[in-house]
Design a protein around this motif. Structure first.
Motif, PDB file in Angstrom:
ATOM      1  N   ARG B  86       0.616  -1.119  -0.266  1.00  0.00           N
ATOM      2  CA  ARG B  86      -0.086   0.085  -0.027  1.00  0.00           C
ATOM      3  C   ARG B  86       0.826   1.155   0.087  1.00  0.00           C
ATOM      4  O   ARG B  86       0.448   2.365  -0.393  1.00  0.00           O
ATOM      5  CB  ARG B  86      -0.843  -0.051   1.162  1.00  0.00           C
ATOM      6  CG  ARG B  86      -0.555  -0.342   2.574  1.00  0.00           C
ATOM      7  CD  ARG B  86      -1.609  -0.545   3.479  1.00  0.00           C
ATOM      8  NE  ARG B  86      -1.856  -1.926   3.638  1.00  0.00           N
ATOM      9  CZ  ARG B  86      -2.363  -2.435   4.660  1.00  0.00           C
ATOM     10  NH1 ARG B  86      -3.257  -1.979   5.444  1.00  0.00           N
ATOM     11  NH2 ARG B  86      -2.697  -4.061   4.716  1.00  0.00           N
ATOM     12  N   SER B 108      -6.573  -6.718  -9.408  1.00  0.00           N
ATOM     13  CA  SER B 108      -5.644  -7.545  -8.465  1.00  0.00           C
ATOM     14  C   SER B 108      -4.545  -7.903  -9.449  1.00  0.00           C
ATOM     15  O   SER B 108      -3.543  -7.925  -8.723  1.00  0.00           O
ATOM     16  CB  SER B 108      -6.460  -8.801  -8.076  1.00  0.00           C
ATOM     17  OG  SER B 108      -6.969  -9.543  -9.144  1.00  0.00           O
ATOM     18  N   GLY B 109      -4.597  -8.151 -10.630  1.00  0.00           N
ATOM     19  CA  GLY B 109      -3.529  -8.556 -11.307  1.00  0.00           C
ATOM     20  C   GLY B 109      -3.232  -9.813 -11.649  1.00  0.00           C
ATOM     21  O   GLY B 109      -3.647 -10.754 -11.040  1.00  0.00           O
ATOM     22  N   ASP B 110      -2.815 -10.161 -13.027  1.00  0.00           N
ATOM     23  CA  ASP B 110      -2.499 -11.679 -13.014  1.00  0.00           C
ATOM     24  C   ASP B 110      -1.574 -12.192 -12.205  1.00  0.00           C
ATOM     25  O   ASP B 110      -0.535 -11.620 -11.939  1.00  0.00           O
ATOM     26  CB  ASP B 110      -2.268 -11.958 -14.610  1.00  0.00           C
ATOM     27  CG  ASP B 110      -3.062 -11.479 -15.585  1.00  0.00           C
ATOM     28  OD1 ASP B 110      -4.422 -11.984 -15.302  1.00  0.00           O
ATOM     29  OD2 ASP B 110      -3.214 -10.926 -16.704  1.00  0.00           O
ATOM     30  N   HIS B 111      -1.626 -13.512 -11.788  1.00  0.00           N
ATOM     31  CA  HIS B 111      -0.787 -14.097 -11.076  1.00  0.00           C
ATOM     32  C   HIS B 111       0.650 -14.325 -11.565  1.00  0.00           C
ATOM     33  O   HIS B 111       0.705 -14.548 -12.789  1.00  0.00           O
ATOM     34  CB  HIS B 111      -1.293 -15.648 -10.632  1.00  0.00           C
ATOM     35  CG  HIS B 111      -0.446 -16.203  -9.334  1.00  0.00           C
ATOM     36  ND1 HIS B 111       0.606 -16.832  -9.690  1.00  0.00           N
ATOM     37  CD2 HIS B 111      -0.819 -16.075  -7.970  1.00  0.00           C
ATOM     38  CE1 HIS B 111       1.180 -17.287  -8.324  1.00  0.00           C
ATOM     39  NE2 HIS B 111       0.219 -16.900  -7.276  1.00  0.00           N
ATOM     40  N   LYS B 121       8.395 -12.820  -5.716  1.00  0.00           N
ATOM     41  CA  LYS B 121       7.390 -12.897  -4.550  1.00  0.00           C
ATOM     42  C   LYS B 121       6.276 -11.820  -4.895  1.00  0.00           C
ATOM     43  O   LYS B 121       6.539 -10.718  -5.094  1.00  0.00           O
ATOM     44  CB  LYS B 121       8.238 -12.454  -3.652  1.00  0.00           C
ATOM     45  CG  LYS B 121       7.748 -12.135  -2.117  1.00  0.00           C
ATOM     46  CD  LYS B 121       8.350 -11.850  -1.119  1.00  0.00           C
ATOM     47  CE  LYS B 121       7.678 -11.919   0.390  1.00  0.00           C
ATOM     48  NZ  LYS B 121       8.121 -11.630   1.522  1.00  0.00           N
ATOM     49  N   TYR B 124       0.191  -8.645  -3.099  1.00  0.00           N
ATOM     50  CA  TYR B 124      -1.260  -8.914  -2.875  1.00  0.00           C
ATOM     51  C   TYR B 124      -1.512  -8.401  -1.243  1.00  0.00           C
ATOM     52  O   TYR B 124      -2.298  -8.917  -0.523  1.00  0.00           O
ATOM     53  CB  TYR B 124      -1.751 -10.092  -2.977  1.00  0.00           C
ATOM     54  CG  TYR B 124      -1.594 -10.553  -4.479  1.00  0.00           C
ATOM     55  CD1 TYR B 124      -2.582  -9.910  -5.380  1.00  0.00           C
ATOM     56  CD2 TYR B 124      -1.002 -11.596  -4.886  1.00  0.00           C
ATOM     57  CE1 TYR B 124      -2.596 -10.163  -6.922  1.00  0.00           C
ATOM     58  CE2 TYR B 124      -0.870 -12.109  -6.062  1.00  0.00           C
ATOM     59  CZ  TYR B 124      -1.793 -11.339  -7.060  1.00  0.00           C
ATOM     60  OH  TYR B 124      -1.732 -11.525  -8.326  1.00  0.00           O
ATOM     61  N   ILE B 126      -3.228  -5.592  -0.514  1.00  0.00           N
ATOM     62  CA  ILE B 126      -4.523  -5.065  -0.650  1.00  0.00           C
ATOM     63  C   ILE B 126      -5.292  -5.925  -1.758  1.00  0.00           C
ATOM     64  O   ILE B 126      -4.363  -6.156  -2.514  1.00  0.00           O
ATOM     65  CB  ILE B 126      -4.833  -3.679  -0.513  1.00  0.00           C
ATOM     66  CG1 ILE B 126      -4.042  -2.990  -1.727  1.00  0.00           C
ATOM     67  CG2 ILE B 126      -4.544  -3.287   0.704  1.00  0.00           C
ATOM     68  CD1 ILE B 126      -4.596  -1.506  -1.810  1.00  0.00           C
ATOM     69  N   ASP B 127      -6.427  -5.903  -1.848  1.00  0.00           N
ATOM     70  CA  ASP B 127      -7.128  -6.335  -3.102  1.00  0.00           C
ATOM     71  C   ASP B 127      -7.845  -5.378  -3.818  1.00  0.00           C
ATOM     72  O   ASP B 127      -7.783  -4.220  -3.432  1.00  0.00           O
ATOM     73  CB  ASP B 127      -7.989  -7.662  -2.428  1.00  0.00           C
ATOM     74  CG  ASP B 127      -9.400  -7.287  -1.914  1.00  0.00           C
ATOM     75  OD1 ASP B 127      -9.815  -5.904  -2.191  1.00  0.00           O
ATOM     76  OD2 ASP B 127      -9.731  -8.097  -0.961  1.00  0.00           O
ATOM     77  N   ILE B 129     -10.620  -4.469  -4.679  1.00  0.00           N
ATOM     78  CA  ILE B 129     -12.004  -3.890  -4.020  1.00  0.00           C
ATOM     79  C   ILE B 129     -11.560  -2.974  -2.791  1.00  0.00           C
ATOM     80  O   ILE B 129     -11.956  -1.991  -2.703  1.00  0.00           O
ATOM     81  CB  ILE B 129     -12.967  -4.714  -3.209  1.00  0.00           C
ATOM     82  CG1 ILE B 129     -13.622  -5.426  -4.771  1.00  0.00           C
ATOM     83  CG2 ILE B 129     -14.000  -4.143  -2.577  1.00  0.00           C
ATOM     84  CD1 ILE B 129     -14.854  -6.670  -4.452  1.00  0.00           C
ATOM     85  N   GLN B 130     -10.805  -3.220  -2.302  1.00  0.00           N
ATOM     86  CA  GLN B 130      -9.897  -2.445  -1.199  1.00  0.00           C
ATOM     87  C   GLN B 130      -9.317  -1.170  -1.768  1.00  0.00           C
ATOM     88  O   GLN B 130      -9.501  -0.173  -1.416  1.00  0.00           O
ATOM     89  CB  GLN B 130      -8.956  -3.435  -0.183  1.00  0.00           C
ATOM     90  CG  GLN B 130      -9.573  -4.378   0.552  1.00  0.00           C
ATOM     91  CD  GLN B 130      -8.697  -5.247   1.129  1.00  0.00           C
ATOM     92  OE1 GLN B 130      -7.648  -5.415   0.896  1.00  0.00           O
ATOM     93  NE2 GLN B 130      -9.226  -6.045   2.015  1.00  0.00           N
ATOM     94  N   LEU B 134     -10.297   2.545  -1.111  1.00  0.00           N
ATOM     95  CA  LEU B 134      -9.177   3.527  -0.502  1.00  0.00           C
ATOM     96  C   LEU B 134      -8.971   4.690  -1.464  1.00  0.00           C
ATOM     97  O   LEU B 134      -8.617   5.762  -1.081  1.00  0.00           O
ATOM     98  CB  LEU B 134      -8.145   2.617  -0.287  1.00  0.00           C
ATOM     99  CG  LEU B 134      -8.187   1.760   0.863  1.00  0.00           C
ATOM    100  CD1 LEU B 134      -6.992   0.681   0.993  1.00  0.00           C
ATOM    101  CD2 LEU B 134      -8.116   2.409   2.271  1.00  0.00           C
ATOM    102  N   ALA B 183     -18.110  -0.142  -3.168  1.00  0.00           N
ATOM    103  CA  ALA B 183     -16.498   0.125  -2.944  1.00  0.00           C
ATOM    104  C   ALA B 183     -16.324   1.529  -3.449  1.00  0.00           C
ATOM    105  O   ALA B 183     -15.359   2.401  -2.827  1.00  0.00           O
ATOM    106  CB  ALA B 183     -15.456  -0.673  -3.185  1.00  0.00           C
TER     107      ALA B 183
END
Lengths: 223, 307
Positions: B86, B108-111, B121, B124, B126-127, B129-130, B134, B183
């Motif tokens: 964040r 959220s973004g592709d893994h 590494k 994530y 925050i996700d 929706i958060q 925010l 949100a």
């Protein structure tokens, strides 16, 4: 419990390549239950390392011992006499055990025989799965008893993401979508409305990001 | 809340919006981005700049957005939660706003497993929706994520999010969209639509809940170059549904590329008549040059002007 998996024997052998005599220490705790570092595995590893070295024409002497637990100082004390004349200690415990031995015998070369993997349980004989992310702030009451921190590959608290299909996670068809599981369970419980609440960002200070954590029970402390 | 976004002005005044997507390159030159920006600028209202899509390292979304702005086109910066905690997200978004970016798409973004740094590494912290929540709070209550006041110059982004009607559990998809609107999402771009029937059902559920009156929904389309591309999306990309008849139609076509464009134009014409859809988002993955033709032949050219 803690799930660990033995490193490839070549890797373990490489860590003690210069040693003539080593002590292998198993652990009767979690790693015995997940069949990777108990008494039996300790003996098998010792024997395998000796055979490997014999084939190389480079004799290795091994001593074995299995501690009740390696994560308690009192059980490490018992190694005092065994440690004296060895060139290295190979710990078959989780990373905690390796560190406890290294701390107690600080002039000894201590190496890990295992990769400590996760906190989980068995789902079938011989199969273990991760279930807890050790985040220090449990939210399982909000997610139907299924942890999205560790079981969702993106740790989404307001999931499911757009990659969830046919109940599986986008990263692999072998991985259940945690949010599908959560959705199904909350639906069965008649609590789907709970999933509409926006979950706030997580307080990671209670997790590893807050530095090494400590738990204190003053009522059982001595002195 | 009114922002300085041209895209918001267009949508709020009832125009059917057209956005497209530009994927930044895997090198350090803006030449291609600028070329595409010049090509698209009269045909689309704004362009998404992907943020290391499929977790492949690319020229940064925010840096690309500045090049796009410089070419006279409005960018929509995509911000994924995959790569930043964040602190980094807020810092980057303050920076983006200071550089003139007015539209933000929260994902959220592709893994990272799918990209060229699979051993990275991920974050994530925050996700998505958060992130939406925010950013809205930052704009409207002038608070950093922590709750600390922003003394002056809060970023006033027009905030967007994505929805995928083709992922599961299907019944929860509309609820999740509603959660994003709740949100603070003000516009939504959907995953590429090939299964029109499912999208229609999705939109029906959206209308039943009145969500289309609270958010601008832009339907995603992708022109396909070949039946193999269709097959790949059908079998290898999670959260996508490609009906067999699209694969077959491309297979039988004499000129598959032309056929792909025809299909896309048909889809847009169809989508324009679905109540509650406020625009179209064209994701011509590495085929940006066909966008002007698609826009023109779909009857969406010239683009309206707003003050």
């Amino acid at each position: 419990m803690i799930i660990a998996q033995q490193k490839p024997i070549k890797d373990i052998a490489a860590m003690i390549a210069d040693c003539k005599k080593v002590l292998l220490v198993g652990c009767a705790g979690c790693v015995t239950v997940c069949l990777s570092g108990g008494e039996k595995e300790t003996e098998v590893l010792a024997s395998s390392l000796r055979i490997m070295r014999r084939l190389q024409g480079n004799h290795l002497e091994t001593v074995t011992y299995t501690a009740t637990r390696q994560c308690d100082p009192e059980y490490i004390e018992a190694l005092e006499n065994l440690v004296k004349d060895v060139d290295a200690v190979v710990s078959l415990a989780c990373g905690v055990g390796v560190q406890y031995i290294a701390e107690r015998f600080h002039d000894k070369w201590v190496v890990p025989a295992q990769n400590t993997m996760f906190v989980g349980g068995s789902t079938a004989h011989g199969v273990w799965e991760e279930r807890c992310g050790l985040c220090g702030d449990c939210i399982l009451h909000r997610t139907g008893g299924i942890c999205p921190i560790i079981r969702c590959s993106k740790s989404i608290l307001n999931g499911p993401c757009g990659g969830s299909q046919y109940g599986k996670c986008e990263i692999s068809k072998d991985v259940d979508c945690a949010w599908q599981l959560i959705y199904d369970r909350m639906k069965a419980l008649g609590k789907l409305d709970k999933l509409l609440e926006i979950q706030p960002p997580k307080d990671w200070s209670k997790s590893r990001d807050g530095g090494p954590r400590k738990a204190i029970r003053e009522d059982v402390m001595i002195g | 809340m009114k922002t300085e976004s041209k895209l918001q002005k267009l949508l709020d005044s009832g125009h059917f919006a057209v956005t497209a997507e530009i994927g930044p390159p895997k090198h350090a030159s803006a030449h291609g981005i600028r070329h595409h920006a010049h090509m698209l600028k009269d045909y689309v209202d704004a362009t998404n700049i992907t943020d290391c899509q499929t977790a492949i390292v690319r020229l940064s979304s925010i840096a690309s957005a500045v090049h796009i702005l410089d070419c006279g086109l409005e960018p929509i910066v995509q911000m994924t939660c995959r790569d930043r905690n964040r602190i980094a997200i807020q810092s980057d978004l303050l920076g983006a706003y200071s550089l003139g970016v007015r539209n933000l798409l929260c994902l959220s973004g592709d893994h990272q497993k799918f990209g060229n740094e699979p051993s990275a590494k991920n974050v994530y912290d925050i996700d998505s929706i958060q992130l939406i929540y925010l950013m809205r709070r930052m704009r409207e209550e002038k608070l950093f994520f922590s709750g600390e006041p922003i003394k002056e110059h809060e970023p006033r982004f027009f905030i967007g999010a994505v929805a995928n009607p083709f992922a599961d559990p299907f019944e929860f998809r509309v609820a999740r969209l509603e959660k994003k609107v709740e949100a603070g999402a003000e516009f939504i771009q959907t995953q590429c639509i090939f299964d029109m029937e499912r999208f229609e059902r999705f939109m029906e559920m959206v209308r039943e809940r009145g969500i289309h009156e609270r958010v601008h929904i832009l339907a995603g389309v992708t022109p396909l170059k070949s039946w193999r591309a269709a097959k790949y999306l059908q079998t290898s990309v999670s959260g996508m549904i490609v009906p067999d008849d699209i694969v077959e139609r491309l297979k039988k076509a004499e000129d598959p590329k032309r056929e792909g464009i025809e299909i896309c134009i048909e889809q847009i014409k169809h989508i324009r008549n679905i109540p509650g859809v406020h625009g179209v988002h064209i994701m011509a993955i590495a085929w940006e040059e066909v966008v002007p033709e698609i826009v023109e032949r779909s009857g969406l050219f010239p683009r309206p002007k707003v003050e």
